[in-house]
Structures are given as structure tokens and as C-alpha cells.
Design a protein around this motif. Structure first.
Motif, mmCIF file in Angstrom:
data_model
loop_
_atom_site.group_PDB
_atom_site.id
_atom_site.type_symbol
_atom_site.label_atom_id
_atom_site.label_comp_id
_atom_site.label_asym_id
_atom_site.label_seq_id
_atom_site.Cartn_x
_atom_site.Cartn_y
_atom_site.Cartn_z
ATOM 1 N N VAL A 80 0.870 -1.175 0.000
ATOM 2 C CA VAL A 80 0.000 0.000 0.000
ATOM 3 C C VAL A 80 0.904 1.220 0.000
ATOM 4 O O VAL A 80 1.814 1.342 0.833
ATOM 5 N N LEU A 81 0.666 2.113 -0.958
ATOM 6 C CA LEU A 81 1.401 3.373 -1.008
ATOM 7 C C LEU A 81 0.557 4.409 -0.277
ATOM 8 O O LEU A 81 -0.562 4.715 -0.693
ATOM 9 N N VAL A 82 1.089 4.924 0.819
ATOM 10 C CA VAL A 82 0.389 5.917 1.627
ATOM 11 C C VAL A 82 0.877 7.287 1.166
ATOM 12 O O VAL A 82 2.058 7.616 1.302
ATOM 13 N N VAL A 83 -0.041 8.062 0.589
ATOM 14 C CA VAL A 83 0.297 9.343 -0.031
ATOM 15 C C VAL A 83 0.085 10.462 0.988
ATOM 16 O O VAL A 83 -1.033 10.703 1.443
ATOM 17 N N CYS A 84 1.170 11.134 1.326
ATOM 18 C CA CYS A 84 1.146 12.208 2.311
ATOM 19 C C CYS A 84 1.714 13.479 1.673
ATOM 20 O O CYS A 84 2.413 13.418 0.666
ATOM 21 N N GLY A 85 1.398 14.619 2.289
ATOM 22 C CA GLY A 85 1.900 15.872 1.751
ATOM 23 C C GLY A 85 2.246 16.869 2.840
ATOM 24 O O GLY A 85 1.641 16.897 3.905
ATOM 25 N N LYS A 86 3.236 17.681 2.525
ATOM 26 C CA LYS A 86 3.654 18.756 3.427
ATOM 27 C C LYS A 86 2.654 19.894 3.326
ATOM 28 O O LYS A 86 2.345 20.373 2.231
ATOM 29 N N LYS A 87 2.153 20.351 4.469
ATOM 30 C CA LYS A 87 1.183 21.444 4.505
ATOM 31 C C LYS A 87 1.894 22.799 4.395
ATOM 32 O O LYS A 87 3.061 22.935 4.753
ATOM 33 N N ASN A 88 1.168 23.785 3.887
ATOM 34 C CA ASN A 88 1.608 25.187 3.844
ATOM 35 C C ASN A 88 2.894 25.422 3.056
ATOM 36 O O ASN A 88 3.723 26.244 3.435
ATOM 37 N N ALA A 89 3.057 24.697 1.958
ATOM 38 C CA ALA A 89 4.217 24.909 1.085
ATOM 39 C C ALA A 89 3.760 25.149 -0.350
ATOM 40 O O ALA A 89 4.127 26.147 -0.962
ATOM 41 N N SER A 90 2.947 24.259 -0.876
ATOM 42 C CA SER A 90 2.455 24.387 -2.242
ATOM 43 C C SER A 90 1.364 25.453 -2.278
ATOM 44 O O SER A 90 0.391 25.381 -1.530
ATOM 45 N N GLY A 91 1.556 26.452 -3.130
ATOM 46 C CA GLY A 91 0.598 27.555 -3.192
ATOM 47 C C GLY A 91 0.962 28.710 -2.283
ATOM 48 O O GLY A 91 0.198 29.661 -2.141
#
Length: 180
Positions: A80-91
């Protein structure tokens, strides 16, 4: 028809997998497709947790709501690939949001997730994007650090059962010329 369009048309949400490991070289190609996905100002906010441990997959599956059709896939798929992202960077620019829509993390992760799903399909592997679950509980399972958001989980493996294409809207139903 272009090879890319053919691949897009053939991609399916796969919920049944063979009991067969995913070759490490195939996994690396899928991860490389994420690496080369476009993102807002090249922020590359994605982080992928590759889960192969059956106990951890069971704990992640337990975060899905009752009746979620992907529950079996979460434990049956070899990974299972768990997709996570860094908040408050993109945009953001100089720590200030720059668009009406705020954080573009979800947009960037959507692109990265599409890249990994299409690459998996091109290698003969199946995927299903799982989004209906308790993200906070799943984040605890994978020890998600502060400042990150767990957005989706993608079981991936060799396809045991594929399905036909669902009905699609006609292009004329969603395309507008010059104005809406």
C-alpha cells in the motif's frame, strides 16, 4: 490513439490482487513517476510511505469505514502506497498563501497519484485510490510527523480481477467554447 490515451482509458480501480510480490524495479519506476510529477513552483510536497508489513496494512484497513469496497484490497495487495503531503508549502510564497484556493497540496498530490496509478498500469499492475477513511487514525499508524497530512492510500499489486470501463460523459457535456 496515442499510447498515453490508451493507458488512461485502460486504468481501473482494482480491488482484487494476486498473492504475488511486486518486483522492486517496478516499485522504483512507480516512485520515479511521482518524483517527476509537476508541482506548484516545484515544491514537491509529496511523501510516500511504502507499506508491505501485513500487520500495518491491517491497521490501515481498520481506519476505513464499514462497507468501504477497498477494505479487502488494503490487506490483499502486496503493498500500500500511503500518499502524504507537506502542509503550507504548495501555493505559498514567503509563508503567505497566494491563491484563492489556499494550500495546493491536494492538487499536487492528485497529479502525483495519477502519475503513480498510470505508471503502475503501464507495468501491468493495478491500483485503487482510497480516500474514505479516518486520515488522522491512519496517520498515527504510519507515525506521520507534524506539518504533514495523510491524504490517500493506494493498494498496488498484480491484478486478480479487472473490470470494464464505467460509463463516461460525452466530451460535449463538459467542454465549453470561449465562455461557460
Amino acid at each position: 490513439m496515442s499510447e498515453m490515451l490508451k493507458l488512461i482509458k485502460e486504468r481501473r480501480s482494482v480491488r482484487r490482487y494476486l498473492d504475488k510480490e511486486v518486483d522492486e524495479a517496478m516499485l522504483q519506476q512507480v516512485l520515479e513517476s511521482v518524483q517527476w510529477s509537476p508541482s506548484w513552483a516545484n515544491t514537491q510536497v509529496w511523501e510516500i510511505v511504502v507499506v508491505k508489513n501485513p500487520e500495518i496494512k491491517e491497521k490501515l484497513a481498520a481506519t476505513l469505514g464499514k462497507g468501504n469496497p477497498a477494505a479487502k484490497a488494503m490487506v490483499e495487495a502486496p503493498l500500500v502506497l500511503v500518499v502524504c503531503g507537506k502542509k503550507n508549502a504548495s501555493g505559498f510564497y514567503k509563508d503567505q498563501v497566494t491563491t484563492k484556493f489556499g494550500d495546493w497540496m491536494l492538487f499536487d498530490l492528485g497529479i502525483a497519484t495519477q502519475s503513480l496509478c498510470l505508471t503502475a498500469r503501464s507495468l501491468g499492475l493495478g491500483t485503487v485510490v482510497v480516500g474514505l477513511f479516518d486520515q488522522d487514525a491512519a496517520g498515527k499508524v504510519v507515525n506521520l510527523p507534524d506539518g504533514m497530512e495523510l491524504v490517500a492510500m493506494v493498494p498496488m499489486g498484480h491484478i486478480a480481477k479487472d473490470s470494464g470501463a464505467p460509463k463516461r460523459k460525452e466530451i460535449s457535456d463538459f467542454v465549453h467554447q470561449d465562455t461557460f
